[in-house]
Write a protein that holds these residues in place. Structure first.
Motif, PDB file in Angstrom:
ATOM      1  N   THR A 246       0.814  -1.222   0.000  1.00 17.99           N
ATOM      2  CA  THR A 246       0.000   0.000   0.000  1.00 17.99           C
ATOM      3  C   THR A 246       0.845   1.268   0.000  1.00 17.99           C
ATOM      4  N   ASP A 247       2.166   1.135   0.057  1.00 19.61           N
ATOM      5  CA  ASP A 247       3.035   2.309   0.096  1.00 19.61           C
ATOM      6  C   ASP A 247       3.207   2.898  -1.303  1.00 19.61           C
ATOM      7  N   ARG A 248       3.485   4.215  -1.324  1.00 24.63           N
ATOM      8  CA  ARG A 248       3.681   4.925  -2.587  1.00 24.63           C
ATOM      9  C   ARG A 248       4.983   5.722  -2.517  1.00 24.63           C
ATOM     10  N   ILE A 249       5.715   5.703  -3.621  1.00 21.45           N
ATOM     11  CA  ILE A 249       7.065   6.270  -3.661  1.00 21.45           C
ATOM     12  C   ILE A 249       7.112   7.432  -4.644  1.00 21.45           C
ATOM     13  N   ILE A 250       7.721   8.534  -4.209  1.00 18.53           N
ATOM     14  CA  ILE A 250       8.157   9.601  -5.115  1.00 18.53           C
ATOM     15  C   ILE A 250       9.633   9.339  -5.379  1.00 18.53           C
ATOM     16  N   LEU A 251       9.970   8.989  -6.597  1.00 24.96           N
ATOM     17  CA  LEU A 251      11.356   8.663  -6.931  1.00 24.96           C
ATOM     18  C   LEU A 251      12.011   9.878  -7.573  1.00 24.96           C
ATOM     19  N   VAL A 252      13.133  10.314  -6.989  1.00 17.69           N
ATOM     20  CA  VAL A 252      13.795  11.549  -7.412  1.00 17.69           C
ATOM     21  C   VAL A 252      15.227  11.248  -7.845  1.00 17.69           C
ATOM     22  N   PRO A 253      15.472  11.050  -9.139  1.00 10.04           N
ATOM     23  CA  PRO A 253      16.846  11.027  -9.646  1.00 10.04           C
ATOM     24  C   PRO A 253      17.296  12.448  -9.955  1.00 10.04           C
ATOM     25  N   ALA A 254      18.556  12.605 -10.334  1.00  7.22           N
ATOM     26  CA  ALA A 254      19.079  13.949 -10.598  1.00  7.22           C
ATOM     27  C   ALA A 254      18.778  14.421 -12.012  1.00  7.22           C
ATOM     28  N   GLN A 255      18.420  13.508 -12.913  1.00  6.33           N
ATOM     29  CA  GLN A 255      18.176  13.880 -14.306  1.00  6.33           C
ATOM     30  C   GLN A 255      16.888  13.241 -14.799  1.00  6.33           C
ATOM     31  N   PRO A 256      16.153  13.930 -15.684  1.00  3.06           N
ATOM     32  CA  PRO A 256      14.938  13.347 -16.261  1.00  3.06           C
ATOM     33  C   PRO A 256      15.294  12.411 -17.413  1.00  3.06           C
ATOM     34  N   SER A 257      15.804  11.260 -17.075  1.00  4.32           N
ATOM     35  CA  SER A 257      16.336  10.348 -18.091  1.00  4.32           C
ATOM     36  C   SER A 257      15.270   9.889 -19.071  1.00  4.32           C
ATOM     37  N   TRP A 258      14.001  10.015 -18.703  1.00  4.72           N
ATOM     38  CA  TRP A 258      12.930   9.568 -19.592  1.00  4.72           C
ATOM     39  C   TRP A 258      12.855  10.388 -20.877  1.00  4.72           C
ATOM     40  N   VAL A 259      13.346  11.631 -20.874  1.00  6.05           N
ATOM     41  CA  VAL A 259      13.319  12.428 -22.106  1.00  6.05           C
ATOM     42  C   VAL A 259      14.668  12.430 -22.814  1.00  6.05           C
ATOM     43  N   LYS A 260      15.623  11.655 -22.326  1.00  6.24           N
ATOM     44  CA  LYS A 260      16.947  11.611 -22.938  1.00  6.24           C
ATOM     45  C   LYS A 260      17.207  10.309 -23.680  1.00  6.24           C
ATOM     46  N   THR A 261      16.223   9.422 -23.693  1.00  3.45           N
ATOM     47  CA  THR A 261      16.450   8.107 -24.278  1.00  3.45           C
ATOM     48  C   THR A 261      16.459   8.121 -25.801  1.00  3.45           C
ATOM     49  N   HIS A 262      15.960   9.195 -26.442  1.00 10.37           N
ATOM     50  CA  HIS A 262      15.965   9.210 -27.907  1.00 10.37           C
ATOM     51  C   HIS A 262      17.383   9.324 -28.449  1.00 10.37           C
ATOM     52  N   ASP A 263      18.292   9.975 -27.701  1.00  8.47           N
ATOM     53  CA  ASP A 263      19.701  10.027 -28.093  1.00  8.47           C
ATOM     54  C   ASP A 263      20.527   8.972 -27.367  1.00  8.47           C
ATOM     55  N   ARG A 264      20.134   8.653 -26.146  1.00  2.36           N
ATOM     56  CA  ARG A 264      20.867   7.670 -25.342  1.00  2.36           C
ATOM     57  C   ARG A 264      19.876   6.631 -24.831  1.00  2.36           C
TER      58      ARG A 264
END
Length: 553
Positions: free
Chosen positions: A217-235
């Protein structure tokens, strides 16, 4: 108030394209790429306290998030002063209480980390915005970004991991990563991926121990240093570390991740999709805490993470997320981008002089070789241009075939301008003077003019290159736009729902006055004109009341 009274010197925005800083940035990026592993202090942090930080006692909680903060005083202090207010009144009349927590998402200082840089660009302004409080002291946590890492994290740990106060905020973390326990079984996990690297074993062990306390039932806010989800088109591998963390640390517990949150890109953007469990996940970028604006016009309409192209042997099933909001808008971003021709020379005069020197030398090489364009001097000049465009495109940006082609194509108009300049200079009477007068006049008369013209060539290249997602950061870094700032104010309600208010500031303040006679805890420096805060989009319900199965988006 004088620097002796405030404890810091107000800083101008970093002129990112000035020659010394440009060269230094290229060297730091190259060294980080080659030797980043040798600077990694994360394994050494295993000896430091490893507890999670408990903020779960209250029935409801307000907390703030901002990132990319420590640049010029005006923008940094504008955001700091709004974060520090006991209540923030938006232009629509809505009142938002100050957060009991402040999470900094990376790049707390520019251009590189050092004790003086932190003092003058971040700590001093934040202390002035919220001096010591006699009563409640908000907690402050910080995640390092790449600029914090350039000294191996030494200054960062001294500032944020010693339990000291910064004005009215108190630091509490002991490591560069941390877990916060929030009310109603919410958690915030801030993960340090160093310079876009792997997640180290001590850090995985730390979060593994925290994860033993998680339930389905727990919920997580996951905070990395970079928004890697928008960088996958090049990497395509950019999201691998985040995917690995979710898959190996969180998913075995049954807990959910309704929100991924990062800074690093200096704007606000939100992607939304069903997520792996079909109950909704938000991918949110908010890096508007003080650094130069980066527009949103290059952002894709949708992302799929992890991407199909990743070569990771084991990965999660790709999920599609649609772009739901962006601030500033893509139309506004395109309009702002066209200001490169006026802002680049004005904000980076040293860059213009460097271009003028390069063009003058190349022009003189062509003028002194009228019958043979291919000479040692001209070849050396053209090679120097190619090296310069390669550094500009490949070292400061990515290293893909697209970027390699851009580096070569970028050199062509510079060489063409030098050839045209040689023809024009040869037609002038000044070129017929005896040396050293002809050469001296070339540097004095021709150099400044051709430097400005070449700066416009760079601006034209950047405008075109952004449509291919090349050197987008350099386009906006060259303009140094301080406006269009943003931060997030979260409300964790009594029913367990989490709502985010994306606060937007269209114009930062530039005129300030001292207010030494204010009430205790009031800011030392206040704007001459009122600051206006709005919402970048209507409040976003990240996840509903505890136990709800409604999908959010």
């Amino acid at each position: 108030m004088s620097p002796a009274e405030t404890g810091f010197v107000r800083q101008r925005p970093v002129p990112w394209l000035n020659p010394g800083l440009l060269a230094g940035t290229a060297v730091r990026v190259l060294l980080a790429y080659l030797f980043g592993g040798y600077l990694d202090k994360r394994e050494l942090q295993a000896a430091l306290p490893d507890r999670a930080y408990d903020h779960s006692a209250a029935d409801e909680l307000w907390f703030d998030y901002t990132a990319d903060v420590g640049d010029g005083f005006d923008a940094t202090y504008t955001i700091a002063s709004l974060l520090a207010r006991p209540e923030l009144m938006l232009d629509d009349g809505r009142l938002l209480p100050r957060g009991d927590l402040l999470v900094l998402g990376g790049d707390q200082v520019y251009p590189t980390a050092s004790n003086p840089a932190y003092e003058h660009r971040w700590k001093g302004p934040y202390r002035a915005a919220l001096p010591d409080l006699a009563a409640v002291t908000p907690s402050l946590y910080a995640l390092p970004g790449n600029h914090d890492w350039y000294d191996g994290l030494t200054a960062f740990l001294r500032l944020f991991a010693q339990g000291d106060t910064v004005g009215g905020w108190r630091t509490r973390q002991a490591r560069s990563y941390f877990a916060l326990e929030l009310p109603h079984r919410w958690w915030l996990f801030a993960v340090d991926i160093q310079l876009s690297s792997y997640i180290d074993e001590p850090q995985l062990a730390y979060f593994g121990r925290v994860a033993e306390r998680l339930t389905p039932t727990d919920r997580i806010i996951l905070v990395p240093a970079q928004p890697s989800w928008v960088k996958t088109h090049d990497r395509p591998d950019a999201y691998d570390s985040v995917d690995y963390f979710i898959r190996t640390v969180i998913e075995p517990t049954g807990a959910r991740v309704p929100l991924l949150l990062a800074g690093d890109m200096h704007h606000y953007a939100r992607y939304t999709g069903p997520g792996p469990d079909g109950r909704g996940r938000q991918l949110l970028t908010c890096g508007g805490g003080g650094a130069y604006l980066v527009g949103t016009d290059h952002l894709p309409d949708a992302v799929a993470v992890p991407p199909e192209e990743t070569i990771t042997r084991r990965r999660s099933t790709p999920q599609r997320y649609e772009r739901a909001a962006a601030y500033p808008s893509q139309q506004t971003s395109r309009r702002l981008g066209r200001r490169i021709f006026s802002r680049l020379p004005r904000r980076n005069p040293g860059f213009v002089w460097l271009l003028g020197l390069m063009q003058t030398l190349l022009m003189l090489a062509f003028v002194t070789s009228p019958d043979h364009l291919i000479t040692p001097a001209t070849v050396s000049g053209v090679v120097a241009v190619l090296v310069g465009t390669a550094v500009f495109t490949l070292v400061l940006g990515e290293r893909t075939r697209k970027h390699m082609a851009a580096a070569v194509l970028h050199a062509v108009p510079h060489v063409a301008l030098a050839l045209g300049g040689a023809a024009a200079w040869s037609a002038l009477p000044l070129s017929g003077l005896a040396n050293p007068w002809a050469t001296l006049l070339a540097f004095v008369v021709y150099g400044p003019v051709i430097g400005l013209a070449d700066a416009w060539v760079v601006g034209a290249y950047l405008l075109v290159a952004r449509y291919f997602d090349v050197n987008v950061n350099e386009l906006y870094a060259g303009m140094g736009i301080e406006d269009h700032k943003s931060f997030l104010r979260f409300h964790l309600g009594r029913d367990g729902s989490l709502t985010v208010y994306p606060v937007a500031v269209e114009r930062v303040a530039h005129r300030w006055r001292a207010d030494p006679g204010g009430a205790p805890g009031s800011p030392w420096i206040v704007p001459e004109d009122p600051l206006h805060a709005t919402l970048a989009e209507p409040p976003v319900l990240v996840d509903g009341p505890r136990g709800s199965t409604a999908r959010n988006g």
